[in-house]
Design a protein around this motif. Structure first.
Motif, PDB file in Angstrom:
ATOM      1  N   LEU A   9       3.145  10.528   9.421  1.00  0.00           N
ATOM      2  CA  LEU A   9       3.974  11.303   8.869  1.00  0.00           C
ATOM      3  C   LEU A   9       3.494  12.908   9.292  1.00  0.00           C
ATOM      4  CD1 LEU A   9       3.954   9.433   5.515  1.00  0.00           C
ATOM      5  CD2 LEU A   9       5.881   9.664   7.112  1.00  0.00           C
ATOM      6  N   GLU A  10       4.423  13.721   9.094  1.00  0.00           N
ATOM      7  CA  GLU A  10       4.237  15.189   9.367  1.00  0.00           C
ATOM      8  C   GLU A  10       4.365  15.896   8.275  1.00  0.00           C
ATOM      9  OE1 GLU A  10       3.135  15.997  12.678  1.00  0.00           O
ATOM     10  OE2 GLU A  10       3.419  13.946  12.988  1.00  0.00           O
ATOM     11  N   GLN A  11       3.898  17.025   8.029  1.00  0.00           N
ATOM     12  CA  GLN A  11       3.762  17.902   6.894  1.00  0.00           C
ATOM     13  C   GLN A  11       5.318  18.156   6.530  1.00  0.00           C
ATOM     14  OE1 GLN A  11       1.127  21.205   5.945  1.00  0.00           O
ATOM     15  NE2 GLN A  11       2.837  22.307   5.768  1.00  0.00           N
TER      16      GLN A  11
ATOM     17  N   LEU B 171      -8.845  17.854  -0.179  1.00  0.00           N
ATOM     18  CA  LEU B 171      -8.022  17.103   1.020  1.00  0.00           C
ATOM     19  C   LEU B 171      -8.098  18.102   2.437  1.00  0.00           C
ATOM     20  CD1 LEU B 171      -5.211  15.662  -1.005  1.00  0.00           C
ATOM     21  CD2 LEU B 171      -7.304  14.367  -0.203  1.00  0.00           C
ATOM     22  N   ASN B 172      -7.569  17.604   3.232  1.00  0.00           N
ATOM     23  CA  ASN B 172      -7.422  18.404   4.559  1.00  0.00           C
ATOM     24  C   ASN B 172      -5.874  18.550   4.616  1.00  0.00           C
ATOM     25  OD1 ASN B 172     -10.239  18.467   5.271  1.00  0.00           O
ATOM     26  ND2 ASN B 172     -10.115  16.482   6.259  1.00  0.00           N
ATOM     27  N   GLY B 173      -5.373  18.740   3.540  1.00  0.00           N
ATOM     28  CA  GLY B 173      -3.819  19.114   3.663  1.00  0.00           C
ATOM     29  C   GLY B 173      -3.190  18.623   2.619  1.00  0.00           C
ATOM     30  N   LEU B 174      -1.729  18.444   2.810  1.00  0.00           N
ATOM     31  CA  LEU B 174      -1.255  17.752   1.654  1.00  0.00           C
ATOM     32  C   LEU B 174      -1.356  16.412   1.549  1.00  0.00           C
ATOM     33  CD1 LEU B 174       2.469  19.278   2.609  1.00  0.00           C
ATOM     34  CD2 LEU B 174       0.576  20.158   0.918  1.00  0.00           C
ATOM     35  N   LEU B 175      -1.152  15.713   0.528  1.00  0.00           N
ATOM     36  CA  LEU B 175      -1.265  14.214   0.233  1.00  0.00           C
ATOM     37  C   LEU B 175       0.360  13.775   0.230  1.00  0.00           C
ATOM     38  CD1 LEU B 175      -2.663  11.622  -0.594  1.00  0.00           C
ATOM     39  CD2 LEU B 175      -2.154  12.236  -2.944  1.00  0.00           C
TER      40      LEU B 175
ATOM     41  N   ILE C 248       2.406  -3.539  -5.770  1.00  0.00           N
ATOM     42  CA  ILE C 248       2.191  -2.448  -5.062  1.00  0.00           C
ATOM     43  C   ILE C 248       0.991  -1.738  -5.441  1.00  0.00           C
ATOM     44  CG2 ILE C 248       3.170  -0.322  -4.457  1.00  0.00           C
ATOM     45  CD1 ILE C 248       6.047  -1.495  -5.330  1.00  0.00           C
ATOM     46  N   ARG C 249      -0.065  -1.426  -4.500  1.00  0.00           N
ATOM     47  CA  ARG C 249      -1.092  -0.823  -4.654  1.00  0.00           C
ATOM     48  C   ARG C 249      -1.272   0.428  -3.589  1.00  0.00           C
ATOM     49  NH1 ARG C 249      -0.252  -3.400  -8.405  1.00  0.00           N
ATOM     50  NH2 ARG C 249      -1.602  -4.804  -9.628  1.00  0.00           N
ATOM     51  N   PHE C 250      -1.521   1.542  -4.175  1.00  0.00           N
ATOM     52  CA  PHE C 250      -1.622   2.642  -2.987  1.00  0.00           C
ATOM     53  C   PHE C 250      -3.311   3.048  -3.114  1.00  0.00           C
ATOM     54  CE2 PHE C 250       2.644   3.373  -4.894  1.00  0.00           C
ATOM     55  CZ  PHE C 250       3.229   3.426  -3.611  1.00  0.00           C
ATOM     56  N   THR C 251      -3.945   2.211  -2.071  1.00  0.00           N
ATOM     57  CA  THR C 251      -5.384   2.163  -2.228  1.00  0.00           C
ATOM     58  C   THR C 251      -6.130   3.236  -1.425  1.00  0.00           C
ATOM     59  OG1 THR C 251      -5.200   0.749  -0.358  1.00  0.00           O
ATOM     60  CG2 THR C 251      -5.261  -0.219  -2.616  1.00  0.00           C
ATOM     61  N   ALA C 252      -5.443   4.189  -0.589  1.00  0.00           N
ATOM     62  CA  ALA C 252      -6.079   5.286   0.088  1.00  0.00           C
ATOM     63  C   ALA C 252      -5.221   6.258   0.301  1.00  0.00           C
ATOM     64  CB  ALA C 252      -6.757   4.755   1.183  1.00  0.00           C
ATOM     65  N   PRO C 253      -5.705   7.372   0.505  1.00  0.00           N
ATOM     66  CA  PRO C 253      -4.317   8.624   0.775  1.00  0.00           C
ATOM     67  C   PRO C 253      -4.070   8.704   2.138  1.00  0.00           C
ATOM     68  CG  PRO C 253      -6.846   9.501   0.822  1.00  0.00           C
ATOM     69  CD  PRO C 253      -6.838   8.084   0.326  1.00  0.00           C
ATOM     70  N   VAL C 254      -2.830   9.201   2.563  1.00  0.00           N
ATOM     71  CA  VAL C 254      -2.422   9.272   3.784  1.00  0.00           C
ATOM     72  C   VAL C 254      -1.922  10.856   3.690  1.00  0.00           C
ATOM     73  CG1 VAL C 254      -0.301   8.835   5.348  1.00  0.00           C
ATOM     74  CG2 VAL C 254      -1.302   6.894   3.913  1.00  0.00           C
ATOM     75  N   LEU C 255      -2.421  11.400   4.808  1.00  0.00           N
ATOM     76  CA  LEU C 255      -2.079  12.953   5.008  1.00  0.00           C
ATOM     77  C   LEU C 255      -1.443  13.040   6.101  1.00  0.00           C
ATOM     78  CD1 LEU C 255      -6.018  14.194   4.492  1.00  0.00           C
ATOM     79  CD2 LEU C 255      -4.067  13.986   2.808  1.00  0.00           C
ATOM     80  N   PRO C 256      -0.518  14.076   6.491  1.00  0.00           N
ATOM     81  CA  PRO C 256       0.019  14.408   7.531  1.00  0.00           C
ATOM     82  C   PRO C 256      -0.606  14.221   8.662  1.00  0.00           C
ATOM     83  CG  PRO C 256       0.873  16.042   5.925  1.00  0.00           C
ATOM     84  CD  PRO C 256      -0.513  15.442   5.124  1.00  0.00           C
TER      85      PRO C 256
END
Length: 161
Positions: A34-36, A65-69, A103-111
């Motif tokens: 995903l992009e910003q 974080l290294n940017g948006l989540l 449903i479990r969100f178990t780790a962050p996804v950054l752009p």
């Protein structure tokens, strides 16, 4: 969203043909990211404008974080496109998203983070009316990480000609 070609796909004629694959992995999508702009667009669309999704400097300073989540629901919404890479049913005329479980969100996804779907088939059963009910195990794995971004069970109803 950027998506590469799939790693492995399963093709069958009818949903009933999937019965022999219950309990196994049926496909692996290509790597996606995903992009910003995707994250910011989702924030606007859903009105979820929490700073962790919309303010990169603050997300760095206050959340480390290294940017948006990326929103969890944005990450979840990629499952449909990625699952389309994992399996096909030639005689299917209609698909219905029937629901999600566990449903479990178990780790962050950054752009820019890369992730892909590992799809397993948990069950095949008669659905309501003229449909077949599939229970699909969804695991969004992140490149270079042991911990997945998301795990869920997705229930899909398939109608055939």
């Amino acid at each position: 969203m950027k998506v590469e070609n799939p790693t492995r796909t399963l093709a069958v004629d009818r949903a009933a043909d999937l019965q022999t694959h219950v309990g196994s992995e049926i496909g692996i999508s290509g790597w996606a990211s995903l992009e910003q702009d995707d994250v910011l667009g989702f924030a606007e669309l859903t009105h979820d404008r929490h700073w962790i999704h919309t303010d990169p400097p603050r997300a760095r300073d206050e959340a480390g974080l290294n940017g948006l989540l990326a929103h969890g629901f944005l990450v979840l919404s990629t499952v449909t496109a990625l699952a389309n890479q994992c399996y096909t049913i030639a005689k299917a005329t209609r698909w219905t998203n029937y629901g999600l479980e566990r449903i479990r969100f178990t780790a962050p996804v950054l752009p820019g983070d890369e992730f892909r779907l590992r799809l397993s088939l948990d069950a095949v059963a008669p659905g309501p009316g003229p449909t077949t009910r599939l229970s699909l195990g969804c695991r969004l794995e992140r490149r270079a990480s042991e911990r997945p971004a998301m795990a869920a069970t997705w229930i899909v109803l398939v109608e055939e000609a």
